[in-house]
Design an enzyme around this catalytic site. Structure first.
Site, PDB file in Angstrom:
ATOM      1  N   SER A  42       0.859  -1.193   0.000  1.00  0.00           N
ATOM      2  CA  SER A  42       0.000   0.000   0.000  1.00  0.00           C
ATOM      3  C   SER A  42       0.887   1.232   0.000  1.00  0.00           C
ATOM      4  O   SER A  42       2.049   1.180   0.439  1.00  0.00           O
ATOM      5  CB  SER A  42      -0.866   0.007   1.263  1.00  0.00           C
ATOM      6  OG  SER A  42      -1.480   1.270   1.424  1.00  0.00           O
ATOM      7  N   TYR A  63      -1.872  -1.079  10.502  1.00  0.00           N
ATOM      8  CA  TYR A  63      -2.006  -1.352   9.066  1.00  0.00           C
ATOM      9  C   TYR A  63      -0.804  -0.799   8.291  1.00  0.00           C
ATOM     10  O   TYR A  63      -0.182  -1.513   7.504  1.00  0.00           O
ATOM     11  CB  TYR A  63      -3.305  -0.754   8.523  1.00  0.00           C
ATOM     12  CG  TYR A  63      -3.451  -0.961   7.033  1.00  0.00           C
ATOM     13  CD1 TYR A  63      -3.730  -2.218   6.513  1.00  0.00           C
ATOM     14  CD2 TYR A  63      -3.266   0.091   6.130  1.00  0.00           C
ATOM     15  CE1 TYR A  63      -3.849  -2.429   5.143  1.00  0.00           C
ATOM     16  CE2 TYR A  63      -3.384  -0.102   4.763  1.00  0.00           C
ATOM     17  CZ  TYR A  63      -3.675  -1.363   4.272  1.00  0.00           C
ATOM     18  OH  TYR A  63      -3.780  -1.572   2.920  1.00  0.00           O
TER      19      TYR A  63
HETATM   20  N1  LIG Z   1      -8.698  -0.575  -1.366  1.00  0.00           N
HETATM   21  C1  LIG Z   1      -7.696   0.212  -1.000  1.00  0.00           C
HETATM   22  O1  LIG Z   1      -7.864   1.439  -0.860  1.00  0.00           O
HETATM   23  C2  LIG Z   1      -6.323  -0.376  -0.811  1.00  0.00           C
HETATM   24  C3  LIG Z   1      -5.222   0.509  -0.815  1.00  0.00           C
HETATM   25  C4  LIG Z   1      -3.955  -0.014  -0.648  1.00  0.00           C
HETATM   26  C5  LIG Z   1      -3.763  -1.367  -0.481  1.00  0.00           C
HETATM   27  N2  LIG Z   1      -4.837  -2.200  -0.462  1.00  0.00           N
HETATM   28  C6  LIG Z   1      -4.580  -3.635  -0.271  1.00  0.00           C
HETATM   29  O2  LIG Z   1      -5.164  -4.357  -1.330  1.00  0.00           O
HETATM   30  C7  LIG Z   1      -5.422  -5.697  -0.904  1.00  0.00           C
HETATM   31  C8  LIG Z   1      -6.811  -6.112  -1.344  1.00  0.00           C
HETATM   32  O3  LIG Z   1      -7.744  -5.308  -0.690  1.00  0.00           O
HETATM   33  P1  LIG Z   1      -9.066  -4.749  -1.406  1.00  0.00           P
HETATM   34  O4  LIG Z   1      -8.955  -3.293  -1.451  1.00  0.00           O
HETATM   35  O5  LIG Z   1      -9.327  -5.497  -2.637  1.00  0.00           O
HETATM   36  O6  LIG Z   1     -10.126  -5.095  -0.246  1.00  0.00           O
HETATM   37  P2  LIG Z   1     -11.462  -5.990  -0.248  1.00  0.00           P
HETATM   38  O7  LIG Z   1     -12.339  -5.577  -1.367  1.00  0.00           O
HETATM   39  O8  LIG Z   1     -11.971  -5.892   1.156  1.00  0.00           O
HETATM   40  O9  LIG Z   1     -10.932  -7.472  -0.525  1.00  0.00           O
HETATM   41  C9  LIG Z   1     -10.169  -8.163   0.439  1.00  0.00           C
HETATM   42  C10 LIG Z   1     -10.035  -9.604   0.021  1.00  0.00           C
HETATM   43  O10 LIG Z   1      -9.280 -10.309   1.025  1.00  0.00           O
HETATM   44  C11 LIG Z   1     -10.023 -11.471   1.424  1.00  0.00           C
HETATM   45  N3  LIG Z   1      -9.752 -11.800   2.816  1.00  0.00           N
HETATM   46  C12 LIG Z   1      -9.982 -11.021   3.904  1.00  0.00           C
HETATM   47  N4  LIG Z   1      -9.668 -11.689   5.023  1.00  0.00           N
HETATM   48  C13 LIG Z   1      -9.236 -12.917   4.640  1.00  0.00           C
HETATM   49  C14 LIG Z   1      -8.798 -14.071   5.351  1.00  0.00           C
HETATM   50  N5  LIG Z   1      -8.734 -14.105   6.701  1.00  0.00           N
HETATM   51  N6  LIG Z   1      -8.435 -15.167   4.641  1.00  0.00           N
HETATM   52  C15 LIG Z   1      -8.510 -15.166   3.295  1.00  0.00           C
HETATM   53  N7  LIG Z   1      -8.925 -14.106   2.572  1.00  0.00           N
HETATM   54  C16 LIG Z   1      -9.299 -13.001   3.242  1.00  0.00           C
HETATM   55  C17 LIG Z   1     -11.489 -11.096   1.190  1.00  0.00           C
HETATM   56  O11 LIG Z   1     -12.302 -12.241   0.950  1.00  0.00           O
HETATM   57  P3  LIG Z   1     -13.229 -13.006   2.042  1.00  0.00           P
HETATM   58  O12 LIG Z   1     -13.905 -11.959   2.872  1.00  0.00           O
HETATM   59  O13 LIG Z   1     -14.128 -13.812   1.166  1.00  0.00           O
HETATM   60  O14 LIG Z   1     -12.274 -13.851   2.819  1.00  0.00           O
HETATM   61  C18 LIG Z   1     -11.373 -10.295  -0.106  1.00  0.00           C
HETATM   62  O15 LIG Z   1     -11.348 -11.173  -1.208  1.00  0.00           O
HETATM   63  C19 LIG Z   1      -5.215  -5.714   0.607  1.00  0.00           C
HETATM   64  O16 LIG Z   1      -3.965  -6.302   0.906  1.00  0.00           O
HETATM   65  C20 LIG Z   1      -5.202  -4.236   0.977  1.00  0.00           C
HETATM   66  O17 LIG Z   1      -4.435  -3.989   2.123  1.00  0.00           O
HETATM   67  C21 LIG Z   1      -6.118  -1.740  -0.632  1.00  0.00           C
END
Ligand SMILES: NC(=O)c1ccc[n+]([C@@H]2O[C@H](COP(=O)([O-])OP(=O)(O)OC[C@H]3O[C@@H](n4cnc5c(N)ncnc54)[C@H](OP(=O)(O)O)[C@@H]3O)[C@@H](O)[C@H]2O)c1
Length: 269
Positions: free
Chosen positions: A142, A155
């Site tokens: 991130s 985080y």
């Molecule tokens: N969105 C942002 O603004 C942003 C910015 C920077 C970095 N990121 C990073 O991008 C990555 C993806 O996040 P996203 O934005 O796509 O968020 P998201 O839409 O909430 O998706 C998160 C994913 O992780 C899975 N997950 C959560 N807990 C889990 C567990 N205990 N075991 C297995 N899978 C799990 C969820 O699926 P289930 O609930 O089905 O398990 C979901 O598929 C993360 O590492 C996040 O830190 C996001």
């Protein structure tokens, strides 16, 4: 015998950036192993990708904060008869609020997922990839990695770990035919903010990216053998500013963005 299609294993493929990785990699001709806790959403994704791209999709429901789930995915990564060519360590979550006010169990679960699971899965995959002299790993970090963030302390620290770890391992294996890269997105329209309890509506519109755009930039950078990529000009500027400006200033600004009231006033001197 013709070479079979490459296979990518994506964690957190049921939503957001992980789902966008699944769609983009299917479009590139990969077969997929998709991991998350929500089996129904993974099945639905699999059906869609089979219809749209004739992709073979293996659904592997697993909670990566539980030993059982983690071992299931580690075992899949180690299978010699069905090797994984690309691992995308994407599953992750955040929390919002002052560290001492957030449940410690939740903070530790975040460390388990964002750090421990990523390290264990990287290890399980890398061992085989180095032996084969091919393969790659994309670790989703991130822009928070570049900046201690009051209101988001654990985080941002987990993501600083991911970026540092990934870049170091990149140097260790680059001469062995294996690529590993960290992608550092900024605010991206997914379920992330809602799950973290963040006030996403207060973040200005120009700061947001779509998950498909983040993934397109990440895959292009990966093709170019980069160690780290920051998608989006605003995020690049933020990271650059954080690396040159004094910590006392950047911490306060990060706290304001995260709405931590304790960080609301910039120092007078
Ligand atoms: N969105 C942002 O603004 C942003 C910015 C920077 C970095 N990121 C990073 O991008 C990555 C993806 O996040 P996203 O934005 O796509 O968020 P998201 O839409 O909430 O998706 C998160 C994913 O992780 C899975 N997950 C959560 N807990 C889990 C567990 N205990 N075991 C297995 N899978 C799990 C969820 O699926 P289930 O609930 O089905 O398990 C979901 O598929 C993360 O590492 C996040 O830190 C996001």
């Amino acid at each position: 015998m013709p070479k079979s299609r490459p296979v990518a294993l994506i964690t957190g493929a049921s939503a957001g950036i992980g789902r966008a990785f699944a769609e983009a990699l299917a479009d590139r001709g990969y077969d997929l192993v998709v991991v998350a806790r929500d089996a129904a959403r993974l099945e639905e994704l699999g059906e869609m990708l089979k219809t749209k791209h004739s992709t073979s999709v293996e659904v592997l429901p697993a909670d990566l904060t539980a030993d059982e789930g983690l071992m299931l995915v580690e075992d899949r990564l180690k299978r010699e008869d069905a090797p994984i060519d690309l691992l995308v360590n994407n599953a992750g979550f955040g929390t919002a609020g002052r560290f001492h006010e957030i449940s410690i169990d939740k903070e530790i679960r975040m460390v388990d997922l964002n750090i421990s699971a990523l390290v264990r899965l990287t290890h399980a995959a890398l061992d085989r990839m180095v032996a084969r002299g091919s393969g790659g790993i994309i670790n989703v970090s991130s822009v928070a990695a570049f900046q201690p963030a009051p209101g988001n302390a654990t985080y941002s620290a987990t993501k600083a770990f991911v970026s540092s770890f990934t870049q170091a391992v990149h140097e260790e294996v680059r001469a062995r035919g294996v690529r590993i890269m960290a992608v550092n997105p900024g605010f991206t329209r997914t379920e992330f903010q809602q799950r973290a309890g963040m006030e996403a509506e207060k973040v200005p519109g120009f700061m947001w990216q779509q998950p498909e755009d983040v993934v397109a930039v990440a895959l292009k950078a990966f093709d170019n053998r980069r160690a780290v990529i920051i998608p989006g000009i605003i995020n690049k500027m933020t990271a650059t500013f954080s690396s040159v400006a004094p910590g006392v200033v950047t911490r306060k600004i990060a706290g304001r963005i995260m709405k931590d009231p304790g960080a609301a006033r910039l120092p007078r001197k």
